[in-house]
Design a protein around this motif. Sequence first.
Motif, PDB file in Angstrom:
ATOM      1  N   ARG A 721       0.839  -1.211   0.000  1.00  0.00           N
ATOM      2  CA  ARG A 721       0.000   0.000   0.000  1.00  0.00           C
ATOM      3  C   ARG A 721       0.871   1.257   0.000  1.00  0.00           C
ATOM      4  NH1 ARG A 721      -5.006   1.764   1.097  1.00  0.00           N
ATOM      5  NH2 ARG A 721      -5.748  -0.366   1.318  1.00  0.00           N
ATOM      6  N   VAL A 722       1.855   1.306   0.908  1.00  0.00           N
ATOM      7  CA  VAL A 722       2.735   2.478   0.980  1.00  0.00           C
ATOM      8  C   VAL A 722       3.533   2.623  -0.308  1.00  0.00           C
ATOM      9  CG1 VAL A 722       4.747   3.450   2.161  1.00  0.00           C
ATOM     10  CG2 VAL A 722       2.861   2.485   3.494  1.00  0.00           C
ATOM     11  N   LEU A 723       4.019   1.507  -0.841  1.00  0.00           N
ATOM     12  CA  LEU A 723       4.820   1.556  -2.063  1.00  0.00           C
ATOM     13  C   LEU A 723       3.992   2.131  -3.230  1.00  0.00           C
ATOM     14  CD1 LEU A 723       7.383   0.893  -3.610  1.00  0.00           C
ATOM     15  CD2 LEU A 723       6.565  -1.450  -3.875  1.00  0.00           C
ATOM     16  N   LEU A 724       2.746   1.666  -3.383  1.00  0.00           N
ATOM     17  CA  LEU A 724       1.910   2.172  -4.470  1.00  0.00           C
ATOM     18  C   LEU A 724       1.572   3.646  -4.286  1.00  0.00           C
ATOM     19  CD1 LEU A 724      -0.544  -0.830  -5.020  1.00  0.00           C
ATOM     20  CD2 LEU A 724       1.426  -0.184  -6.416  1.00  0.00           C
ATOM     21  N   ARG A 725       1.290   4.047  -3.047  1.00  0.00           N
ATOM     22  CA  ARG A 725       0.977   5.465  -2.795  1.00  0.00           C
ATOM     23  C   ARG A 725       2.182   6.351  -3.117  1.00  0.00           C
ATOM     24  NH1 ARG A 725      -3.711   6.849  -0.492  1.00  0.00           N
ATOM     25  NH2 ARG A 725      -4.999   5.249   0.530  1.00  0.00           N
ATOM     26  N   CYS A 726       3.371   5.880  -2.775  1.00  0.00           N
ATOM     27  CA  CYS A 726       4.567   6.665  -3.066  1.00  0.00           C
ATOM     28  C   CYS A 726       4.831   6.743  -4.575  1.00  0.00           C
ATOM     29  CB  CYS A 726       5.772   6.070  -2.340  1.00  0.00           C
ATOM     30  SG  CYS A 726       5.737   6.333  -0.551  1.00  0.00           S
ATOM     31  N   MET A 807      -4.282  -8.043  -1.197  1.00  0.00           N
ATOM     32  CA  MET A 807      -3.107  -7.205  -0.946  1.00  0.00           C
ATOM     33  C   MET A 807      -2.382  -7.649   0.327  1.00  0.00           C
ATOM     34  SD  MET A 807      -2.796  -3.092  -0.272  1.00  0.00           S
ATOM     35  CE  MET A 807      -3.107  -2.595  -1.963  1.00  0.00           C
ATOM     36  N   ALA A 808      -3.142  -7.947   1.371  1.00  0.00           N
ATOM     37  CA  ALA A 808      -2.522  -8.392   2.630  1.00  0.00           C
ATOM     38  C   ALA A 808      -1.741  -9.681   2.424  1.00  0.00           C
ATOM     39  CB  ALA A 808      -3.596  -8.567   3.698  1.00  0.00           C
ATOM     40  N   TYR A 809      -2.298 -10.587   1.626  1.00  0.00           N
ATOM     41  CA  TYR A 809      -1.602 -11.850   1.373  1.00  0.00           C
ATOM     42  C   TYR A 809      -0.316 -11.605   0.578  1.00  0.00           C
ATOM     43  CZ  TYR A 809      -0.577 -16.545  -0.289  1.00  0.00           C
ATOM     44  OH  TYR A 809       0.063 -17.732  -0.561  1.00  0.00           O
ATOM     45  N   LEU A 810      -0.388 -10.790  -0.464  1.00  0.00           N
ATOM     46  CA  LEU A 810       0.800 -10.510  -1.272  1.00  0.00           C
ATOM     47  C   LEU A 810       1.875  -9.821  -0.452  1.00  0.00           C
ATOM     48  CD1 LEU A 810      -0.826  -9.304  -4.625  1.00  0.00           C
ATOM     49  CD2 LEU A 810       0.054 -11.580  -4.053  1.00  0.00           C
ATOM     50  N   ASP A 811       1.467  -8.981   0.507  1.00  0.00           N
ATOM     51  CA  ASP A 811       2.442  -8.324   1.393  1.00  0.00           C
ATOM     52  C   ASP A 811       3.260  -9.345   2.165  1.00  0.00           C
ATOM     53  OD1 ASP A 811       2.876  -5.630   1.335  1.00  0.00           O
ATOM     54  OD2 ASP A 811       1.083  -5.122   2.461  1.00  0.00           O
ATOM     55  N   ARG A 812       2.581 -10.376   2.654  1.00  0.00           N
ATOM     56  CA  ARG A 812       3.259 -11.370   3.492  1.00  0.00           C
ATOM     57  C   ARG A 812       4.059 -12.376   2.670  1.00  0.00           C
ATOM     58  NH1 ARG A 812      -1.914 -11.305   5.866  1.00  0.00           N
ATOM     59  NH2 ARG A 812      -2.416 -13.333   4.924  1.00  0.00           N
ATOM     60  N   HIS A 813       3.704 -12.549   1.409  1.00  0.00           N
ATOM     61  CA  HIS A 813       4.303 -13.627   0.613  1.00  0.00           C
ATOM     62  C   HIS A 813       4.878 -13.122  -0.713  1.00  0.00           C
ATOM     63  CE1 HIS A 813       2.444 -16.591   3.329  1.00  0.00           C
ATOM     64  NE2 HIS A 813       1.379 -15.799   3.300  1.00  0.00           N
ATOM     65  N   ALA A 814       5.359 -11.875  -0.727  1.00  0.00           N
ATOM     66  CA  ALA A 814       5.815 -11.267  -1.980  1.00  0.00           C
ATOM     67  C   ALA A 814       6.917 -12.064  -2.647  1.00  0.00           C
ATOM     68  CB  ALA A 814       6.275  -9.830  -1.724  1.00  0.00           C
ATOM     69  N   SER A 815       7.731 -12.765  -1.862  1.00  0.00           N
ATOM     70  CA  SER A 815       8.875 -13.488  -2.440  1.00  0.00           C
ATOM     71  C   SER A 815       8.607 -14.956  -2.694  1.00  0.00           C
ATOM     72  CB  SER A 815      10.090 -13.339  -1.510  1.00  0.00           C
ATOM     73  OG  SER A 815      10.461 -11.984  -1.371  1.00  0.00           O
ATOM     74  N   LEU A 936      -1.738  -4.647  -7.924  1.00  0.00           N
ATOM     75  CA  LEU A 936      -1.339  -5.429  -6.753  1.00  0.00           C
ATOM     76  C   LEU A 936      -0.076  -6.231  -7.042  1.00  0.00           C
ATOM     77  CD1 LEU A 936      -4.798  -6.860  -5.621  1.00  0.00           C
ATOM     78  CD2 LEU A 936      -3.572  -4.926  -4.636  1.00  0.00           C
ATOM     79  N   PHE A 937      -0.064  -6.899  -8.187  1.00  0.00           N
ATOM     80  CA  PHE A 937       1.082  -7.751  -8.502  1.00  0.00           C
ATOM     81  C   PHE A 937       2.298  -6.927  -8.925  1.00  0.00           C
ATOM     82  CE2 PHE A 937      -2.300 -10.836  -8.558  1.00  0.00           C
ATOM     83  CZ  PHE A 937      -1.707 -11.967  -8.011  1.00  0.00           C
ATOM     84  N   LEU A 938       2.056  -5.726  -9.458  1.00  0.00           N
ATOM     85  CA  LEU A 938       3.180  -4.834  -9.730  1.00  0.00           C
ATOM     86  C   LEU A 938       3.850  -4.438  -8.411  1.00  0.00           C
ATOM     87  CD1 LEU A 938       4.874  -2.988 -11.598  1.00  0.00           C
ATOM     88  CD2 LEU A 938       3.116  -1.223 -11.241  1.00  0.00           C
ATOM     89  N   GLY A 939       3.040  -4.043  -7.411  1.00  0.00           N
ATOM     90  CA  GLY A 939       3.599  -3.686  -6.104  1.00  0.00           C
ATOM     91  C   GLY A 939       4.318  -4.851  -5.470  1.00  0.00           C
TER      92      GLY A 939
END
Length: 954
Positions: A721-726, A807-815, A936-939
Amino acid sequence: MNTKNKRHQRSHLNASQVLGSPRSLKHFQAFLLEASPLLSPSALALGCLVGFDMVVRAEDIPHAYAALQKIHRYQDRPSIRWVVPQPTDASASDAKAPSDAMRLVFDERTISDFTHIATSEVVAWQSLEESIAELLSAMDQHPEKRNLPRHWEGLLASAQIHAVTYLPGALRGHVVGQIRMSALDPSAAAREATQLALVTRDINLETEEALANNEVELAQARLRHPLQAKGSARGSTTELDRAADLVDDIVRATHAGSGTTEARAAVSRHLRALHLRMGDSHHWPRTLHLVALNWVHEHHLAMSSISRYFSGAAKRLFVAVQDMDLVNPDVKELVRRIEDVHASVEDSNKSSVRAVGQAILDLLVLQEVIEPAQLQRVQKRSGSIAVRAQVIFPHECSRAMDWVDEHISRGEQGPALTMTRLLIGLAKECGFRMGEALRLRLENFHFTGDRLQVAVNPTRSDPRVKTKEGRRLTYTKDPRVIRYLMEYLASRHGLTMILRVEDPARPLELPQDARHQLNSQLAERNDLLFADPHQPGAIWCESEIRMWTSILLKCATGDSRSVSHDLRHSWVTFGNDTDFCTLGSLQENPFDKRANELGHAANDLMFTTYTHQFGQGIRVRVDQQLREDGLIRTQSAAAWTARSHASVKSLLSKLDTNLRKKLSRAGAKARDADGQRLLLREIQAYATQLPLRGADEVFGISLQEPKSPLDDYRPRELTTRVLLRCLLMLATSTHNSEQRAMDIARLTGIGAEDWASVLQELWLVSRSAHAVASPRRLEKNKAAWLVANHWEPVMHAALSEKWQRLMAYLDRHASDDDVVNAGDYVLESMGCDTYLPVDVADPAFIALVRVIRASGMNLSSLHLHYVSDTADTQRNARHALAKIRHELGIDVQLRAVTSRGGRPPMYLSVRSGGTQGSVDADHDGSAHSMQGFAGLFLGAYLKSELLREQRNVA
């Protein structure tokens, strides 16, 4: 009589309110000074306790007399403290909780040098009755016995009259029992005297985070709450049932690991797991959850006690108060319901209800939901809520800020620590509540000379005007705190200023013109000081600030009970203690001023709830009275300074002669103020040579060198969320792009180099993304061009409520591999387009299906669309449906659509929740819109690349 005047009557006692017209205590004081060689040390110490230390209540005498055996050092003076006996009236006797659930209330005295000398001579202590009898017998045989009290009750009455006459308002009220203040416990005295920390267990960061998150939820609920609503909480039957189930689960969690050595860790783990199930409306379960977490985390109660209390009280109390509005409660009704539950339960559960009920009210005070003044007015049982006598000493605050300074100096990134040290400084200097400090605005600050003025206005969360002036003005001259503020204003809010002094230990000076310019800028800015740049009206990193404030204070003190609210108690305690000692030289009453700055129209509560250090003030006033009355003679001073040789008359005569010579050389007489001061100094010099143990030795308190908790600190991970807003900020300005990039990097909480790599990755991934054109080679800021021309609407849509769970799931498992592969598929096949094509033969698409299933999204909202113009597309659709059903385990709805330009033969959509009535997929496109899905997937992709680079560097 006016109600307001009645409330202040107790602060203005007069002699006629106390027993009869007893004899003046001055004669008893003179008797004690002369009777030094005649009384046994025990009886003499008892007499000094009454005559010089103002222990004047019959209820306090036994406990204070016993405390003389545990004299300890506090503020470099001999002190005693004892547990105040709790009321034992019929209404409270059955409510008394076991000792491990009771918060002990202490009283204190800084004892006189005479008391210290007498106790140092005691070989074997007499009983209190024997010492009283000996003291009365000696007075009865004294030549001036007509001026002395004839019985013990008369002596205490004389002492009470003396206290009322010579002690200022709050001190005399405390001594005679009208306004009782609560002293610090022995562990605090040990911390102050040794400058060490208590030995404590390692802090559980996960539990601290859970506590902070719950506190933020309660604080935000108050801000969202309509002010006119009060008294009842409206909720559906289903919500109430869920809340009741949560309370049952909290009770069960307190029994986890019962009887094992890992019970505390197991209970903490089970309680933390419940946090995710609590919704915005579950205020009462959240409150009980916080109480349980605090009890487990503080290690003050045995695990068996915690489980017993919650089993016996939690559900009963919840049922009693569940329909009440916790966010804006009727305090009188809340206390009544808790007391009714206590009265109705069986005797075996009364202690449980009392303990949990007290903990709930304590928590609501700490969380600023209810005011202590409201609580005092409505409580029926005195002592039903014991005062929390906790402070953070100045050296401990400095220690916490030193740790943060050192950590920041290493180049660590992230805004949370910078804000945390500023918040600690403002709270300790101005006495703010946590919520008040977090919601300060720039317009609240004003620089005057070498002082910083901070105004606190009523906020939406607390709209009541409780002070005489309607707003509070507080001040600080602390150069360190002012420097923190100015650095933060410059870095976060873009305000620049020039300092004349660079030495952090010296006062800061602003040139007059610069100060005027800065004040003008501040007055025009209504921004929150700690505003979240990504979410209007929110606090930046609020849970992290609360968490690390708590952790730093706990490690600085070693006390697991330390919380940020203790800084408010500290500000009042140390300010009042100074004023107690210097009241005679002040031109105005400082206590009304401090009560107003605290946020209370009357000062009663300030004394009874927030003042925990007063022994030194009593000491100063009594010593001043002794000097003014001229009671000390050279002969008595000689006898007191030669106690071990009191029987040698020649030595006493020699000491008497020497004291007379000192007075003569000083040009003073024994009876005048200078002479009395000199004689008192002689006695004090003798007393300082006597052994005086620390509170740690006397009470067996373990201490250790404090250790910084920041060695394991890592900035909170950058969120999608912060990354996309920035990234969206890139499109808002094209001027001074380099400076803009640095400003945005600071807002993300990552370094400038990391931010530059994020922008580079954005350009690289956009080259292969579907429906994204490449910027021209001469374009200077390619990332900003890509956001402005392609990604901006996609990123905005990704922040909508529809995609929050994913989004919450992708935050925790981005890698994770599946997320990485799914991201590649979405960006390459969908990109900035509005359709997500389906290719079940591609393993990356199957990875995407697995991600959707794992994220916890509502799978019934998935729809598979196909263009039904040929038999091949229909067959492919059925094959794809079978493949997706195999991966998800459910039937995805299949929809036929007509062919349209740009529409792929087969695509996937996620239907919005509120539009289930429509069945025509060709005419409800907004309901099936996938815009934002690629964002979402870009972030997630950019975040995973950043984490990968950081791991490679490490």
